[in-house]
Write a protein that holds these residues in place. Structure first.
Motif, mmCIF file in Angstrom:
data_model
loop_
_atom_site.group_PDB
_atom_site.id
_atom_site.type_symbol
_atom_site.label_atom_id
_atom_site.label_comp_id
_atom_site.label_asym_id
_atom_site.label_seq_id
_atom_site.Cartn_x
_atom_site.Cartn_y
_atom_site.Cartn_z
ATOM 1 N N ILE A 103 0.866 -1.166 0.000
ATOM 2 C CA ILE A 103 0.000 0.000 0.000
ATOM 3 C C ILE A 103 0.902 1.215 0.000
ATOM 4 N N GLY A 104 0.674 2.108 -0.913
ATOM 5 C CA GLY A 104 1.588 3.228 -1.090
ATOM 6 C C GLY A 104 1.087 4.512 -0.469
ATOM 7 N N GLY A 105 1.931 5.536 -0.586
ATOM 8 C CA GLY A 105 1.605 6.845 -0.047
ATOM 9 C C GLY A 105 1.327 7.871 -1.123
ATOM 10 N N ASP A 106 0.975 7.438 -2.329
ATOM 11 C CA ASP A 106 0.626 8.388 -3.387
ATOM 12 C C ASP A 106 -0.675 9.101 -3.027
ATOM 13 N N TRP A 107 -0.734 10.386 -3.357
ATOM 14 C CA TRP A 107 -1.987 11.100 -3.121
ATOM 15 C C TRP A 107 -2.145 12.234 -4.118
ATOM 16 N N TYR A 108 -3.371 12.711 -4.213
ATOM 17 C CA TYR A 108 -3.693 13.891 -5.008
ATOM 18 C C TYR A 108 -4.705 14.701 -4.211
ATOM 19 N N ASP A 109 -4.838 15.962 -4.557
ATOM 20 C CA ASP A 109 -5.828 16.794 -3.880
ATOM 21 C C ASP A 109 -6.098 18.033 -4.724
ATOM 22 N N ALA A 110 -7.257 18.601 -4.507
ATOM 23 C CA ALA A 110 -7.630 19.856 -5.160
ATOM 24 C C ALA A 110 -8.515 20.625 -4.205
ATOM 25 N N VAL A 111 -8.259 21.922 -4.071
ATOM 26 C CA VAL A 111 -9.026 22.746 -3.149
ATOM 27 C C VAL A 111 -9.336 24.084 -3.815
ATOM 28 N N ALA A 112 -10.598 24.502 -3.712
ATOM 29 C CA ALA A 112 -10.980 25.811 -4.226
ATOM 30 C C ALA A 112 -10.403 26.879 -3.304
ATOM 31 N N LEU A 113 -9.658 27.818 -3.883
ATOM 32 C CA LEU A 113 -8.976 28.831 -3.078
ATOM 33 C C LEU A 113 -9.773 30.125 -2.994
ATOM 34 N N ALA A 114 -10.354 30.521 -4.064
ATOM 35 C CA ALA A 114 -11.144 31.749 -4.126
ATOM 36 C C ALA A 114 -11.975 31.651 -5.388
ATOM 37 N N GLU A 115 -12.709 32.701 -5.712
ATOM 38 C CA GLU A 115 -13.491 32.678 -6.929
ATOM 39 C C GLU A 115 -12.566 32.509 -8.139
ATOM 40 N N ASP A 116 -12.829 31.469 -8.924
ATOM 41 C CA ASP A 116 -12.064 31.185 -10.139
ATOM 42 C C ASP A 116 -10.611 30.803 -9.865
ATOM 43 N N ALA A 117 -10.296 30.296 -8.693
ATOM 44 C CA ALA A 117 -8.922 29.874 -8.385
ATOM 45 C C ALA A 117 -8.963 28.503 -7.714
ATOM 46 N N VAL A 118 -7.919 27.721 -7.971
ATOM 47 C CA VAL A 118 -7.861 26.376 -7.416
ATOM 48 C C VAL A 118 -6.415 26.024 -7.100
ATOM 49 N N GLY A 119 -6.230 25.238 -6.066
ATOM 50 C CA GLY A 119 -4.922 24.672 -5.753
ATOM 51 C C GLY A 119 -4.958 23.170 -5.988
ATOM 52 N N VAL A 120 -3.986 22.643 -6.702
ATOM 53 C CA VAL A 120 -3.933 21.211 -6.986
ATOM 54 C C VAL A 120 -2.573 20.676 -6.551
ATOM 55 N N ALA A 121 -2.576 19.470 -6.047
ATOM 56 C CA ALA A 121 -1.340 18.873 -5.543
ATOM 57 C C ALA A 121 -1.313 17.396 -5.866
ATOM 58 N N ILE A 122 -0.109 16.886 -6.013
ATOM 59 C CA ILE A 122 0.094 15.441 -6.122
ATOM 60 C C ILE A 122 1.400 15.124 -5.421
ATOM 61 N N GLY A 123 1.469 13.953 -4.793
ATOM 62 C CA GLY A 123 2.688 13.636 -4.050
ATOM 63 C C GLY A 123 2.803 12.165 -3.742
#
Length: 339
Positions: A139-159
């Motif tokens: 079982i690995g530790g790979d992950w992804y995520d996305a979070v709305a930061l403000a109107e018309d903005a987003v933060g995306v991550a992978i690790g």
């Protein structure tokens, strides 16, 4: 072959229920016990049969039938050999069942640590795919995520957290949640990774993680990217050409702060209308004994050749690069498209 209830009068069912083997050395003897099978036996050249329960730790977990043409007897040595054979098969089968159960538990834990839903964006769309390792109970530790930061903005991550065990998955979940919180607080891309690194370093697990994080203003396409020892992102332009963004790279998360005096430098890139940004983990590109550059080039080719629709494109990348059966690592990908 057909399905049957365990209570149905079939020879395999009977030996499972009793836990004792049954040996037959003539069709007549067999039909005295199972007259309803006369039609089946009439079409057979069998002269003998052994029905053997598969017993592991005192519990029957299956049965095996051996049908012979020409045999007329089962000696004491024959019966001893068959009993030993079924014991070995039963133990192997039980181990396989336990591995499957462990994989299901591990996959469930891993799934629980990943985000249940992605934000709905104005001016863009997201797609994610995850493929678990196909080796043992890793079982690995790979992950992804996305979070709305403000109107018309987003933060995306992978690790990817170091290791292939339940602790790696648990740390992944903690790190992902911490990064989501830092991003939602409005910190810059570089600050989000710096804080995430300090958070991971404070955990008692002594693990590190690679990560790529991007903040995207969908109204303008302005994108801030920060890389903590991770693989470079790819961008597919509206015309189908693919760019690899070779970013300045900081240390993986969780290492001592004084090791990386430069911190996490942010790079700015403009994502045009119709562009798609691809973040991914190493399980999608690495193959044993192969140069990493070849894997990255292969990913770029597959990415460029994929369909236009984002969900179909995500499926295309995952399925094309994840078809090899010897995959020993998890693989995650995140696609962000700017409308």
């Amino acid at each position: 072959m057909r399905r049957a209830r365990l209570t149905d009068p079939w020879p395999l069912n009977d030996v499972v229920r009793s836990g004792e083997p049954a040996f037959y050395t003539s069709q007549a003897a067999f039909l005295r016990q199972y007259p309803d099978l006369a039609e089946l036996v009439a079409a057979s050249t069998a002269t003998a049969a052994a029905f053997l329960p598969l017993v592991a730790q005192g519990r029957p977990i299956g049965a095996m039938a051996l049908i012979y043409a020409g045999r007329r007897t089962f000696s004491t040595e024959d019966r001893t050999l068959l009993t030993a054979l079924t014991s070995a098969i039963a133990q192997s089968l039980q181990r396989a069942i336990m591995v499957d159960q462990s994989r299901e538990i591990a996959a469930g834990l891993q799934s629980a640590m990943l985000p249940r839903r992605l934000p709905v964006l104005r001016g863009g769309s997201l797609a994610v795919r995850y493929r678990t390792a196909r080796v043992g109970t890793w079982i690995g530790g790979d992950w992804y995520d996305a979070v709305a930061l403000a109107e018309d903005a987003v933060g995306v991550a992978i690790g990817d957290v170091q290791g292939h065990d339940t602790e790696a998955a648990a740390i992944m979940g903690q790190l992902r949640i911490a990064m989501t919180a830092y991003a939602a607080e409005g910190h810059s891309a570089a600050s989000v990774l710096a804080r995430a690194s300090a958070f991971l370093a404070d955990l008692p697990a002594d693990r590190f993680a690679t990560c790529l994080y991007a903040q995207v203003a969908l109204a303008t396409g302005e994108t801030w990217l920060v890389n903590a020892g991770h693989l470079p992102p790819l961008v597919r332009r509206a015309d189908g050409t693919v760019l690899r963004l070779d970013l300045p790279t900081g240390l993986p998360l969780g290492l001592p702060a004084d090791w990386g005096a430069g911190g996490y430098p942010a790079s700015v890139f403009r994502l045009d209308h119709g562009d798609s940004l691809l973040l991914y983990t190493d399980g999608l590109v690495e193959r044993p004994g192969e140069d990493l550059e070849r894997g990255l080039a292969r990913l770029a080719e597959v990415f460029a050749a994929g369909p236009a629709q984002l969900p179909a494109l995500a499926d295309h990348v995952r399925d094309t690069l994840g078809e090899r059966l010897e995959a020993e690592d998890d693989a995650a990908l995140l696609l962000l498209h700017r409308d």
